[in-house]
Design a protein around this motif. Structure first.
Motif, PDB file in Angstrom:
ATOM      1  N   PHE A 146       0.845  -1.204   0.000  1.00 14.98           N
ATOM      2  CA  PHE A 146       0.000   0.000   0.000  1.00 14.98           C
ATOM      3  C   PHE A 146       0.879   1.252   0.000  1.00 14.98           C
ATOM      4  O   PHE A 146       0.660   2.170  -0.780  1.00 14.98           O
ATOM      5  CB  PHE A 146      -0.934   0.013   1.229  1.00 14.98           C
ATOM      6  N   ILE A 149       3.161   1.461  -3.359  1.00 15.72           N
ATOM      7  CA  ILE A 149       2.378   1.764  -4.569  1.00 15.72           C
ATOM      8  C   ILE A 149       1.897   3.213  -4.488  1.00 15.72           C
ATOM      9  O   ILE A 149       1.934   3.942  -5.468  1.00 15.72           O
ATOM     10  CB  ILE A 149       1.193   0.775  -4.719  1.00 15.72           C
ATOM     11  N   ALA A 150       1.483   3.614  -3.279  1.00 12.32           N
ATOM     12  CA  ALA A 150       0.977   4.982  -3.118  1.00 12.32           C
ATOM     13  C   ALA A 150       2.067   6.019  -3.363  1.00 12.32           C
ATOM     14  O   ALA A 150       1.848   7.011  -4.061  1.00 12.32           O
ATOM     15  CB  ALA A 150       0.387   5.164  -1.716  1.00 12.32           C
ATOM     16  N   ASP A 151       3.265   5.785  -2.818  1.00 12.65           N
ATOM     17  CA  ASP A 151       4.315   6.807  -2.984  1.00 12.65           C
ATOM     18  C   ASP A 151       5.175   6.562  -4.224  1.00 12.65           C
ATOM     19  O   ASP A 151       6.060   7.350  -4.533  1.00 12.65           O
ATOM     20  CB  ASP A 151       5.170   6.922  -1.708  1.00 12.65           C
ATOM     21  N   TYR A 172      -6.045  -8.010  -5.930  1.00 16.05           N
ATOM     22  CA  TYR A 172      -6.047  -6.587  -5.550  1.00 16.05           C
ATOM     23  C   TYR A 172      -4.688  -5.941  -5.811  1.00 16.05           C
ATOM     24  O   TYR A 172      -4.618  -4.763  -6.143  1.00 16.05           O
ATOM     25  CB  TYR A 172      -6.436  -6.464  -4.074  1.00 16.05           C
ATOM     26  N   LEU A 175      -4.548  -5.046  -9.542  1.00 11.39           N
ATOM     27  CA  LEU A 175      -5.454  -3.928  -9.817  1.00 11.39           C
ATOM     28  C   LEU A 175      -4.890  -2.625  -9.243  1.00 11.39           C
ATOM     29  O   LEU A 175      -4.999  -1.566  -9.857  1.00 11.39           O
ATOM     30  CB  LEU A 175      -6.845  -4.210  -9.233  1.00 11.39           C
ATOM     31  N   SER A 176      -4.266  -2.715  -8.060  1.00  9.82           N
ATOM     32  CA  SER A 176      -3.710  -1.511  -7.429  1.00  9.82           C
ATOM     33  C   SER A 176      -2.541  -0.950  -8.231  1.00  9.82           C
ATOM     34  O   SER A 176      -2.425   0.270  -8.404  1.00  9.82           O
ATOM     35  CB  SER A 176      -3.240  -1.825  -6.003  1.00  9.82           C
ATOM     36  N   LEU A 179      -4.030   0.573 -11.489  1.00 10.41           N
ATOM     37  CA  LEU A 179      -4.722   1.843 -11.225  1.00 10.41           C
ATOM     38  C   LEU A 179      -3.701   2.965 -11.066  1.00 10.41           C
ATOM     39  O   LEU A 179      -3.863   4.061 -11.610  1.00 10.41           O
ATOM     40  CB  LEU A 179      -5.596   1.718  -9.975  1.00 10.41           C
ATOM     41  N   GLN A 180      -2.627   2.676 -10.342  1.00  5.40           N
ATOM     42  CA  GLN A 180      -1.633   3.719 -10.090  1.00  5.40           C
ATOM     43  C   GLN A 180      -0.892   4.116 -11.367  1.00  5.40           C
ATOM     44  O   GLN A 180      -0.644   5.305 -11.616  1.00  5.40           O
ATOM     45  CB  GLN A 180      -0.660   3.235  -9.018  1.00  5.40           C
ATOM     46  N   ARG A 183      -3.236   6.316 -13.241  1.00  5.62           N
ATOM     47  CA  ARG A 183      -3.315   7.644 -12.624  1.00  5.62           C
ATOM     48  C   ARG A 183      -2.088   8.478 -12.963  1.00  5.62           C
ATOM     49  O   ARG A 183      -2.133   9.708 -12.952  1.00  5.62           O
ATOM     50  CB  ARG A 183      -3.472   7.526 -11.109  1.00  5.62           C
ATOM     51  N   THR A 212     -13.093  -3.340 -16.239  1.00  2.00           N
ATOM     52  CA  THR A 212     -14.154  -2.440 -15.731  1.00  2.00           C
ATOM     53  C   THR A 212     -13.811  -1.815 -14.382  1.00  2.00           C
ATOM     54  O   THR A 212     -14.125  -0.633 -14.193  1.00  2.00           O
ATOM     55  CB  THR A 212     -15.554  -3.107 -15.647  1.00  2.00           C
ATOM     56  N   PRO A 213     -13.200  -2.531 -13.431  1.00  5.37           N
ATOM     57  CA  PRO A 213     -12.852  -1.837 -12.176  1.00  5.37           C
ATOM     58  C   PRO A 213     -11.890  -0.675 -12.423  1.00  5.37           C
ATOM     59  O   PRO A 213     -11.999   0.373 -11.785  1.00  5.37           O
ATOM     60  CB  PRO A 213     -12.166  -2.921 -11.335  1.00  5.37           C
ATOM     61  N   TYR A 216     -13.796   2.144 -14.109  1.00  6.03           N
ATOM     62  CA  TYR A 216     -14.680   2.769 -13.118  1.00  6.03           C
ATOM     63  C   TYR A 216     -13.868   3.658 -12.173  1.00  6.03           C
ATOM     64  O   TYR A 216     -14.288   4.770 -11.830  1.00  6.03           O
ATOM     65  CB  TYR A 216     -15.387   1.654 -12.356  1.00  6.03           C
ATOM     66  N   ALA A 217     -12.680   3.199 -11.783  1.00  6.33           N
ATOM     67  CA  ALA A 217     -11.855   3.951 -10.831  1.00  6.33           C
ATOM     68  C   ALA A 217     -11.190   5.170 -11.471  1.00  6.33           C
ATOM     69  O   ALA A 217     -10.928   6.161 -10.795  1.00  6.33           O
ATOM     70  CB  ALA A 217     -10.791   3.049 -10.213  1.00  6.33           C
TER      71      ALA A 217
ATOM     72  N   ILE B 170      -9.828 -10.252  -3.416  1.00  6.92           N
ATOM     73  CA  ILE B 170     -10.702 -10.556  -4.550  1.00  6.92           C
ATOM     74  C   ILE B 170      -9.960 -11.507  -5.496  1.00  6.92           C
ATOM     75  O   ILE B 170      -8.750 -11.373  -5.697  1.00  6.92           O
ATOM     76  CB  ILE B 170     -11.124  -9.252  -5.287  1.00  6.92           C
ATOM     77  N   SER B 195     -15.735   3.959  -6.253  1.00  6.59           N
ATOM     78  CA  SER B 195     -14.810   3.569  -7.309  1.00  6.59           C
ATOM     79  C   SER B 195     -13.385   3.437  -6.776  1.00  6.59           C
ATOM     80  O   SER B 195     -12.611   2.634  -7.283  1.00  6.59           O
ATOM     81  CB  SER B 195     -14.856   4.575  -8.454  1.00  6.59           C
ATOM     82  N   THR B 196     -13.054   4.231  -5.767  1.00  6.56           N
ATOM     83  CA  THR B 196     -11.698   4.161  -5.209  1.00  6.56           C
ATOM     84  C   THR B 196     -11.747   4.100  -3.689  1.00  6.56           C
ATOM     85  O   THR B 196     -12.779   4.390  -3.066  1.00  6.56           O
ATOM     86  CB  THR B 196     -10.851   5.389  -5.616  1.00  6.56           C
ATOM     87  N   ASN B 200      -2.961   5.808   2.345  1.00  8.84           N
ATOM     88  CA  ASN B 200      -1.602   6.334   2.194  1.00  8.84           C
ATOM     89  C   ASN B 200      -1.558   7.547   1.257  1.00  8.84           C
ATOM     90  O   ASN B 200      -0.695   7.621   0.385  1.00  8.84           O
ATOM     91  CB  ASN B 200      -0.654   5.235   1.673  1.00  8.84           C
ATOM     92  N   ASN B 202      -3.276   8.291  -1.239  1.00 11.45           N
ATOM     93  CA  ASN B 202      -3.443   7.981  -2.652  1.00 11.45           C
ATOM     94  C   ASN B 202      -4.719   7.152  -2.797  1.00 11.45           C
ATOM     95  O   ASN B 202      -5.479   7.036  -1.831  1.00 11.45           O
ATOM     96  CB  ASN B 202      -2.210   7.223  -3.163  1.00 11.45           C
ATOM     97  N   PHE B 204      -6.751   3.579  -4.131  1.00 10.01           N
ATOM     98  CA  PHE B 204      -6.692   2.166  -4.486  1.00 10.01           C
ATOM     99  C   PHE B 204      -8.086   1.760  -4.992  1.00 10.01           C
ATOM    100  O   PHE B 204      -9.052   2.502  -4.806  1.00 10.01           O
ATOM    101  CB  PHE B 204      -6.246   1.368  -3.257  1.00 10.01           C
ATOM    102  N   PRO B 205      -8.193   0.594  -5.622  1.00  5.04           N
ATOM    103  CA  PRO B 205      -9.515   0.195  -6.127  1.00  5.04           C
ATOM    104  C   PRO B 205     -10.539   0.091  -4.985  1.00  5.04           C
ATOM    105  O   PRO B 205     -10.242  -0.471  -3.933  1.00  5.04           O
ATOM    106  CB  PRO B 205      -9.237  -1.177  -6.767  1.00  5.04           C
ATOM    107  N   ALA B 209     -14.628  -2.257  -7.516  1.00  3.88           N
ATOM    108  CA  ALA B 209     -13.784  -3.240  -8.190  1.00  3.88           C
ATOM    109  C   ALA B 209     -14.374  -4.637  -8.046  1.00  3.88           C
ATOM    110  O   ALA B 209     -14.101  -5.523  -8.840  1.00  3.88           O
ATOM    111  CB  ALA B 209     -12.365  -3.213  -7.624  1.00  3.88           C
ATOM    112  N   THR B 212     -18.518  -3.981 -10.008  1.00  8.74           N
ATOM    113  CA  THR B 212     -18.658  -3.631 -11.431  1.00  8.74           C
ATOM    114  C   THR B 212     -18.458  -4.823 -12.374  1.00  8.74           C
ATOM    115  O   THR B 212     -19.200  -4.925 -13.361  1.00  8.74           O
ATOM    116  CB  THR B 212     -17.751  -2.460 -11.892  1.00  8.74           C
TER     117      THR B 212
END
Lengths: 315, 315
Positions: A146, A149-151, A172, A175-176, A179-180, A183, A212-213, A216-217, B170, B195-196, B200, B202, B204-205, B209, B212
């Motif tokens: 977490f 990936i966030a930083d 997850y 997907l994380s 998504l990043q 973004r 789709t996730p 959607y995100a 998931i 959706s998110t 942290n 930021n 995440f899904p 997720a 959808t």
């Protein structure tokens, strides 16, 4: 809209239909087979078409297998084929990335969500990638994930594209990451966006379960490289130099196969009733696409052979 | 649309704002904290509101924690609270299933995709369920799974409802089960469809997720029991007997928190800028919802205390 012509049992109509086309683009799942079960009479039907000089191309949205892996499946199921006859969404995606997208260095890596088929086709086009079947991505998220990936410390700064395909190991963590990357501006591609995946005479989550996730995100739709995307038909046309007017798309799904053929202005579309859609679906007022022809099953075209043998000398 | 009133730094306006309401419904992520970091001054702000006789209810879409688990988090972060002040989407879902849906036997089991928070709240309402954090569902699909899910032999015939919430575990196995239950007629619920998920600093899904892909595969939208669904506000109103005209919703998201308050005809909505949305979002022509008030951060309301102490004897 014109009512589709039902060919089953009508030998004259079947022969006229076959004569109209030089090339048949055939969907696989729901047309040739379901899961690992080949529909009866299909190998003979393909032989009949070939014996009449028709070009056959297998066009599939299933990205989990590469063309080589598909060829193995065809062979093991007793269907004669050649790798050059096979056109899957993984191959279509690899071609799009290498020949059209041409990501500039250093951000030219692809983050893949999907199975080995995508990886093999990306390798065949020399496209660098991470993710995919790498065991490092097949695990639960940790607090460190977490954070990293966030930083961004756990992200690869060279990723410039996310390619989402059907992944039986979706999680997850993947997907994380995806998504990043999105973004941070990565190009969003999907091998295909099928909502379901046919297997064992039933339906499982399709490639859309992966994209789709993310759509959607991010509020952003991926460019899909499978049917009904015309990007796929352009790639097929480029490779096989086909005459669209003398090409017929054969499939079981109105929203992918039949739509693909109609929007691509092919000479014809043939629906089969061995897969997802039924007659009621194209007769509905809000039908997404209506085929020009239909048969109950692909092997119904074999009736043409009966006429042929009736015509043959000695009969 | 009316321009939202900016309260930050305006002591008189803040006092007037606080006096207008008896109850404050507070979103957590992005308002009280982000991840495990409490925003500075928030505990004191909550104390100020309580000292003025205000009722506080924490209303969160995060279903991964039960109310008891939330209480632990509040306590560990130095925020005084009580389990009765906490209203999460897992609790909202459990109440909806047990008191409104009331699934008749024998199809009264819930297939859960989500974390322990959902399980704990379902248990507290005596709702039978399968799935969730059960290790039997935290693994890869096998060919036997494909077969048994497709033909139904691996499905529980008592499942009459699928409840989808944020699930950090998931996978394709859970999605495949859920899809099949839905295809067989199970009621489709979602704790929420965010959706998110903020973490942290930021994103995440979110719970979307999970839901959808199922919505996309079935062509059916779930009934969501979190914000902005009015089912959640009805449940809150039933429990706390609040006067909507003297209730204010406080949150960072326009499409969940602020929309929730406006559609619920609450007396007011207060946006904070410590989370997802910014001023530009409600100033956009297609803004999904516009708050009545906003502050830069929740603790800006503490300025009211300065006036209070200025008024106090001896000053």
């Amino acid at each position: 809209m014109t009512k589709p012509k039902h060919l089953t049992g009508d030998i004259a109509a079947i022969n006229e239909f076959i004569d109209r086309f030089d090339t048949f683009l055939l969907d696989c799942d729901g047309v040739i087979w379901t899961g690992d079960h080949v529909f009866e009479g299909v190998p003979e039907t393909l032989e009949l078409l070939r014996s009449r000089g028709k070009k056959i191309v297998f066009v599939t949205n299933n990205s989990t297998k590469s063309r080589q892996e598909y060829l193995k499946k065809f062979t093991s199921l007793g269907i004669q084929s050649d790798v050059e006859e096979i056109f899957g969404s993984a191959y279509s995606s690899a071609i799009y990335i290498s020949r059209i997208l041409k990501l500039p260095r250093p951000k030219n890596k692809v983050f893949v969500i999907g199975e080995a088929g995508i990886e093999n086709e990306l390798r065949s086009e020399n496209v660098p990638f991470i993710g995919g079947t790498d065991p490092a991505f097949r695990r639960d998220m940790t607090p460190e994930d977490f954070k990293g990936i966030a930083d961004g410390t756990l992200l690869d700064p060279e990723v410039g594209c996310v390619l989402a395909g059907l992944d039986f190991h979706i999680n997850y963590l993947k997907l994380s990451h995806a998504l990043q990357y999105l973004r941070r501006g990565a190009v969003f591609l999907a091998t295909n966006v099928d909502s379901t995946f046919p297997m064992n005479h039933n339906f499982f989550p399709g490639a859309g379960a992966v994209s789709t996730p993310l759509a959607y995100a991010t509020g952003q739709q991926p460019l899909a490289l499978g049917k009904p995307s015309q990007a796929m038909l352009d790639a097929i046309e480029g490779k096989f130099r086909l005459d669209r007017a003398r090409t017929c798309m054969v499939g079981d799904r109105l929203n992918t196969d039949i739509k693909f053929g109609i929007e691509g202005r092919l000479g014809g579309t043939l629906a089969v009733l061995t897969g997802v859609n039924s007659q009621a679906d194209w007769e509905a007022p809000d039908a997404v696409a209506v085929p020009a022809f239909y048969v109950d099953r692909l092997s119904d075209l074999r009736a043409a052979a009966a006429q042929e043998s009736a015509r043959a000398p000695g009969n």
